[in-house]
Design a protein around this motif. Structure first.
Motif, PDB file in Angstrom:
ATOM      1  N   GLY A   3      85.086   5.177  34.030  1.00 54.45           N
ATOM      2  CA  GLY A   3      84.604   5.211  34.928  1.00 54.45           C
ATOM      3  C   GLY A   3      84.420   4.138  35.775  1.00 54.45           C
ATOM      4  O   GLY A   3      84.363   2.760  35.261  1.00 54.45           O
ATOM      5  N   LYS A   4      85.340   3.770  36.906  1.00 53.05           N
ATOM      6  CA  LYS A   4      85.468   2.844  37.911  1.00 53.05           C
ATOM      7  C   LYS A   4      86.306   1.937  37.312  1.00 53.05           C
ATOM      8  O   LYS A   4      86.125   0.195  37.205  1.00 53.05           O
ATOM      9  CB  LYS A   4      84.431   2.379  38.276  1.00 53.05           C
ATOM     10  CG  LYS A   4      83.291   3.048  39.078  1.00 53.05           C
ATOM     11  CD  LYS A   4      81.895   2.323  39.698  1.00 53.05           C
ATOM     12  CE  LYS A   4      81.163   3.066  39.631  1.00 53.05           C
ATOM     13  NZ  LYS A   4      79.868   2.172  40.620  1.00 53.05           N
ATOM     14  N   GLY A   5      87.217   2.545  36.638  1.00 47.52           N
ATOM     15  CA  GLY A   5      88.285   1.375  35.786  1.00 47.52           C
ATOM     16  C   GLY A   5      88.141   1.162  34.811  1.00 47.52           C
ATOM     17  O   GLY A   5      89.374   0.657  34.228  1.00 47.52           O
ATOM     18  N   ALA A   6      87.351   1.223  33.810  1.00 52.93           N
ATOM     19  CA  ALA A   6      86.254   0.102  32.854  1.00 52.93           C
ATOM     20  C   ALA A   6      86.347   2.040  31.847  1.00 52.93           C
ATOM     21  O   ALA A   6      85.593   2.930  32.137  1.00 52.93           O
ATOM     22  CB  ALA A   6      85.430  -0.265  33.130  1.00 52.93           C
ATOM     23  N   GLN A   7      85.938   1.396  30.865  1.00 50.83           N
ATOM     24  CA  GLN A   7      85.567   2.359  29.505  1.00 50.83           C
ATOM     25  C   GLN A   7      84.954   2.055  28.760  1.00 50.83           C
ATOM     26  O   GLN A   7      84.671   0.968  27.657  1.00 50.83           O
ATOM     27  CB  GLN A   7      87.408   2.730  28.481  1.00 50.83           C
ATOM     28  CG  GLN A   7      86.930   4.083  27.753  1.00 50.83           C
ATOM     29  CD  GLN A   7      88.609   4.261  26.811  1.00 50.83           C
ATOM     30  OE1 GLN A   7      89.661   3.595  27.500  1.00 50.83           O
ATOM     31  NE2 GLN A   7      88.120   5.193  25.413  1.00 50.83           N
ATOM     32  N   ARG A   8      83.762   1.986  29.092  1.00 53.99           N
ATOM     33  CA  ARG A   8      82.663   1.964  28.395  1.00 53.99           C
ATOM     34  C   ARG A   8      81.295   2.150  28.559  1.00 53.99           C
ATOM     35  O   ARG A   8      80.508   2.167  27.178  1.00 53.99           O
ATOM     36  CB  ARG A   8      82.031   0.629  29.313  1.00 53.99           C
ATOM     37  CG  ARG A   8      82.791  -0.921  29.842  1.00 53.99           C
ATOM     38  CD  ARG A   8      82.401  -0.723  31.708  1.00 53.99           C
ATOM     39  NE  ARG A   8      82.982  -2.160  32.075  1.00 53.99           N
ATOM     40  CZ  ARG A   8      82.774  -2.447  33.004  1.00 53.99           C
ATOM     41  NH1 ARG A   8      81.459  -2.285  34.150  1.00 53.99           N
ATOM     42  NH2 ARG A   8      83.889  -3.284  34.081  1.00 53.99           N
ATOM     43  N   TRP A   9      80.606   4.049  28.533  1.00 51.87           N
ATOM     44  CA  TRP A   9      80.399   4.658  27.765  1.00 51.87           C
ATOM     45  C   TRP A   9      80.923   6.113  26.408  1.00 51.87           C
ATOM     46  O   TRP A   9      81.766   6.350  26.594  1.00 51.87           O
ATOM     47  CB  TRP A   9      79.758   5.328  29.201  1.00 51.87           C
ATOM     48  CG  TRP A   9      78.577   4.782  29.642  1.00 51.87           C
ATOM     49  CD1 TRP A   9      78.060   4.021  30.030  1.00 51.87           C
ATOM     50  CD2 TRP A   9      80.316   4.051  31.034  1.00 51.87           C
ATOM     51  NE1 TRP A   9      77.846   2.952  31.208  1.00 51.87           N
ATOM     52  CE2 TRP A   9      79.163   3.123  31.680  1.00 51.87           C
ATOM     53  CE3 TRP A   9      81.658   3.782  31.564  1.00 51.87           C
ATOM     54  CZ2 TRP A   9      79.741   2.031  32.731  1.00 51.87           C
ATOM     55  CZ3 TRP A   9      81.907   2.998  32.503  1.00 51.87           C
ATOM     56  CH2 TRP A   9      80.928   2.414  33.044  1.00 51.87           C
ATOM     57  N   ILE A  10      79.873   5.855  25.949  1.00 55.98           N
ATOM     58  CA  ILE A  10      80.341   7.666  24.627  1.00 55.98           C
ATOM     59  C   ILE A  10      78.595   8.375  25.697  1.00 55.98           C
ATOM     60  O   ILE A  10      77.432   7.068  25.434  1.00 55.98           O
ATOM     61  CB  ILE A  10      80.467   6.698  23.275  1.00 55.98           C
ATOM     62  CG1 ILE A  10      78.641   6.073  22.971  1.00 55.98           C
ATOM     63  CG2 ILE A  10      81.389   6.252  23.262  1.00 55.98           C
ATOM     64  CD1 ILE A  10      79.266   5.753  21.542  1.00 55.98           C
ATOM     65  N   ASP A  11      79.342   9.007  24.755  1.00 56.16           N
ATOM     66  CA  ASP A  11      78.275  10.759  24.874  1.00 56.16           C
ATOM     67  C   ASP A  11      77.466  11.027  23.457  1.00 56.16           C
ATOM     68  O   ASP A  11      77.564  11.062  22.806  1.00 56.16           O
ATOM     69  CB  ASP A  11      78.713  12.098  25.348  1.00 56.16           C
ATOM     70  CG  ASP A  11      79.002  11.792  27.063  1.00 56.16           C
ATOM     71  OD1 ASP A  11      78.509  11.056  27.878  1.00 56.16           O
ATOM     72  OD2 ASP A  11      80.495  12.761  27.066  1.00 56.16           O
ATOM     73  N   VAL A  12      76.207  10.047  24.171  1.00 58.97           N
ATOM     74  CA  VAL A  12      75.185  10.478  22.602  1.00 58.97           C
ATOM     75  C   VAL A  12      74.012  11.539  23.466  1.00 58.97           C
ATOM     76  O   VAL A  12      72.900  11.172  24.134  1.00 58.97           O
ATOM     77  CB  VAL A  12      74.454   8.994  22.593  1.00 58.97           C
ATOM     78  CG1 VAL A  12      73.473   9.652  20.851  1.00 58.97           C
ATOM     79  CG2 VAL A  12      75.459   8.018  22.143  1.00 58.97           C
ATOM     80  N   GLY A  13      74.195  12.607  22.899  1.00 53.97           N
ATOM     81  CA  GLY A  13      73.747  13.910  22.614  1.00 53.97           C
ATOM     82  C   GLY A  13      73.548  13.494  24.151  1.00 53.97           C
ATOM     83  O   GLY A  13      75.064  13.751  25.006  1.00 53.97           O
ATOM     84  N   PRO A  14      72.111  14.336  25.185  1.00 53.69           N
ATOM     85  CA  PRO A  14      72.536  14.353  26.407  1.00 53.69           C
ATOM     86  C   PRO A  14      72.417  12.994  27.560  1.00 53.69           C
ATOM     87  O   PRO A  14      72.433  13.659  28.824  1.00 53.69           O
ATOM     88  CB  PRO A  14      71.019  15.007  26.516  1.00 53.69           C
ATOM     89  CG  PRO A  14      69.874  14.347  25.662  1.00 53.69           C
ATOM     90  CD  PRO A  14      70.622  14.198  24.853  1.00 53.69           C
ATOM     91  N   VAL A  15      72.823  12.119  26.870  1.00 56.39           N
ATOM     92  CA  VAL A  15      72.598  10.481  27.851  1.00 56.39           C
ATOM     93  C   VAL A  15      73.925  10.357  27.188  1.00 56.39           C
ATOM     94  O   VAL A  15      74.408  10.010  25.995  1.00 56.39           O
ATOM     95  CB  VAL A  15      71.528   9.600  26.962  1.00 56.39           C
ATOM     96  CG1 VAL A  15      70.745  10.271  28.002  1.00 56.39           C
ATOM     97  CG2 VAL A  15      71.603   9.837  25.623  1.00 56.39           C
TER      98      VAL A  15
END
Length: 383
Positions: free
Chosen positions: A106-118
């Motif tokens: 997102g926005k040129g960066a790879q910082r998030w992972i999906d943990v269930g619904p969040v």
């Protein structure tokens, strides 16, 4: 019958212990956090155009969940937390590595992972886990042992590895904050000042080289910080609009829901990075300083916990968590006022965002556990 009676007695004793711990929780501090979250709800209600959706209602739900997590962690024996510190740190490293492989971009960066619904941002969680690990490492170390350079190699590596993984995302701001939080724990543990001087000197020498390896957008942020008017409709747009909103608020502000920069959508990211600017526009200098005063009380309480704890683990934990919270606030406010380059750092308990809310509340739970168990006995320091 005897076994049944013993189980009932044990259950009664456990209930009494939990009630005693609940009594020791500083409810004034909990009320302070609720007050800050309420300020966040008001600001996000305004950012949503005078409606609870899409920001304010989610903010309230997240804070409610975080409040439950905080109180649950506060009841856990601080010695149990100390034993789990390094396994939790290892889990945090695994999440950071997972982000680089399967993370969301997102926005040129790879910082998030999906943990269930969040969506979880492990770099935010890692700052808390790093404080835990460092506090656990230094808690049994004597003054002489802390002075041994060989003893400092493992904790230095423990700081360097997550910082390198966070830089890889890339996330320069969070990486610098993580390193600074680690340095604060080192300082509180008694690491000699000249070692910090050497580290700062090495960083100053390496800074020009590191600048050449920054991404183009990171270089643009630094150049915009130095001269925002050089690209007023591009890279300098955010900070210029932020300064206009801050100045137009005056002393008393334009009034709730009356901020023109925010409601006419001139102000970027008004629900996250620039939420403080929106508060200042609507409630003026008085409102902004009041919010900063409330946040200062949080930092003061962190230092009070550090002073009152009888064990080193609690002291170091409180210093590290207090530094982390202070840096959240300092970097966000300095960023929106143009004092430092713009970066993606939210204002804790105010900005919209799930990862920051959860990690901050987890940190406060650990802080409260240190307060509730401030008089427990740990093993004596190792020589």
């Amino acid at each position: 019958m005897t076994a049944v009676f013993e189980r009932r007695l044990l259950a009664h004793d456990r209930g009494a212990v939990i009630l005693a711990k609940l009594w020791r929780i500083p409810w004034g501090f909990v009320l302070l956090l609720c007050l800050l979250a309420t300020v966040g709800y008001v600001a996000l209600y305004s950012a949503g155009g005078g409606a609870p959706e899409p920001y304010a209602q989610r903010h309230a739900i997240r804070f409610g969940f975080g409040l439950v997590v905080m109180l649950a962690v506060a009841l856990v024996d601080i010695r149990v937390i100390a034993r789990l510190a390094w396994p939790a740190y290892a889990g945090g490293l695994a999440l950071l590595a997972l982000v680089l492989v399967h993370g969301n971009v997102g926005k040129g960066a790879q910082r998030w992972i999906d943990v269930g619904p969040v969506q979880l941002q492990p770099s935010e969680l890692m700052k808390i886990l790093l404080v835990l690990a460092l506090a656990a490492w230094f808690r049994r170390a004597s003054w002489e042992r802390v002075g041994n350079p060989l003893f400092l190699i493992p904790p230095v590596v423990a700081v360097a590895v997550p910082v390198a993984l966070i830089l890889k995302q890339p996330n320069l701001g969070t990486a610098l904050i993580t390193a600074t939080v680690g340095a604060a724990v080192f300082w509180a543990a008694g690491v000699r000042w000249w070692k910090f001087a050497l580290a700062f000197g090495a960083a100053a020498v390496a800074a020009p080289i590191a600048y050449q390896h920054l991404r183009d957008y990171q270089k643009a942020r630094i150049q915009t910080f130095l001269d925002p008017e050089s690209d007023p409709l591009g890279a300098g747009y955010n900070i210029i609009q932020s300064k206009i909103a801050l100045g137009s608020g005056g002393v008393w502000g334009k009034g709730f829901l009356q901020g023109t920069q925010g409601h006419l959508n001139f102000l970027p990211e008004k629900q996250t990075d620039f939420i403080f600017t929106m508060l200042a526009e609507e409630f003026g200098l008085v409102g902004a300083m009041t919010v900063l005063g409330l946040m200062l009380l949080v930092v003061v309480f962190c230092h009070l916990v550090a002073l009152r704890c009888r064990h080193q683990f609690g002291r170091l934990l409180a210093v590290g968590l207090g530094t982390n919270y202070f840096l959240y606030v300092f970097v966000n406010v300095a960023m929106v006022t143009g004092s430092i380059p713009v970066g993606g750092v939210p204002l804790p308990l105010i900005s919209h965002g799930g990862s920051a809310m959860l990690t901050v509340m987890l940190g406060f739970g650990l802080l409260l556990s240190a307060w509730v168990h401030r008089s427990v006995e740990f093993e004596p320091p190792r020589e």
